[in-house]
Design an enzyme around this catalytic site. Sequence first.
Site, PDB file in Angstrom:
ATOM      1  N   PHE A   1       0.805  -1.228   0.000  1.00  0.00           N
ATOM      2  CA  PHE A   1       0.000   0.000   0.000  1.00  0.00           C
ATOM      3  C   PHE A   1       0.836   1.277   0.000  1.00  0.00           C
ATOM      4  CE2 PHE A   1       0.467  -1.369   4.452  1.00  0.00           C
ATOM      5  CZ  PHE A   1       1.036  -0.231   5.019  1.00  0.00           C
TER       6      PHE A   1
ATOM      7  N   THR B   1      -5.867   2.277  14.483  1.00  0.00           N
ATOM      8  CA  THR B   1      -5.597   2.593  13.075  1.00  0.00           C
ATOM      9  C   THR B   1      -6.794   2.269  12.195  1.00  0.00           C
ATOM     10  OG1 THR B   1      -3.247   2.175  13.417  1.00  0.00           O
ATOM     11  CG2 THR B   1      -4.037   2.124  11.144  1.00  0.00           C
TER      12      THR B   1
ATOM     13  N   ARG C   1     -10.774   8.732  15.540  1.00  0.00           N
ATOM     14  CA  ARG C   1     -11.113   7.791  14.470  1.00  0.00           C
ATOM     15  C   ARG C   1     -12.433   7.073  14.732  1.00  0.00           C
ATOM     16  NH1 ARG C   1      -5.006   5.595  13.944  1.00  0.00           N
ATOM     17  NH2 ARG C   1      -4.240   7.115  12.414  1.00  0.00           N
TER      18      ARG C   1
ATOM     19  N   ASN D   1      -8.289   7.514   7.376  1.00  0.00           N
ATOM     20  CA  ASN D   1      -8.501   7.481   8.826  1.00  0.00           C
ATOM     21  C   ASN D   1      -8.156   8.799   9.521  1.00  0.00           C
ATOM     22  OD1 ASN D   1      -5.702   7.330   8.883  1.00  0.00           O
ATOM     23  ND2 ASN D   1      -5.626   5.284   9.782  1.00  0.00           N
TER      24      ASN D   1
ATOM     25  N   HIS E   1      -2.763  11.229  11.735  1.00  0.00           N
ATOM     26  CA  HIS E   1      -1.554  10.456  12.041  1.00  0.00           C
ATOM     27  C   HIS E   1      -0.994  10.962  13.363  1.00  0.00           C
ATOM     28  CE1 HIS E   1       2.440   8.660  11.750  1.00  0.00           C
ATOM     29  NE2 HIS E   1       2.877   9.828  12.205  1.00  0.00           N
TER      30      HIS E   1
END
Length: 152
Positions: free
Chosen positions: A59, A93, A104, A114, A117
């Site tokens: 990813f 996450t 989140r 999401n 960070h």
Amino acid sequence: MTKERTFIAIKPDGVQRGYVSEILGRFEKKGFKLVGLKQLIPSKELAQNHYGVHRERPFFGDLVDFISSGPVVAMVWEGEGVILSARKLIGATKPLEAEPGTIRGDLAIDIGRNIIHGSDGEDTAKFEINLWFNEEELCEWETSDSKWRSEN
């Protein structure tokens, strides 16, 4: 506990969906001090360096493309236990595994979008702060209510 610093970034999806003030508010209400703040569209190089730990993961390319696709609000927060506390405020996450009441858990649905960070440890925080900010961009200051925030 001693004061520490952490790096937090509101990703392009969080900026586009209008969550900047809500996220800032959650950290301020918790009692942390904002010492660095800027909005930018990260270069591919900055995104690659930031997520370098994932370079070999499938990813990685999509993640770099996403982070550099729009504005990011980069922040440095300071306070006692801020790294661990920020991780708890942010939530898991995977948004569907994040507890209600977390950023989140309340605001995100998909792992690829999401919202936010946060540094996962002291070494990571130092690396990310130095990657995103120059020393002169960080503001050393004392809050007028600091004696009410902590015993230390």
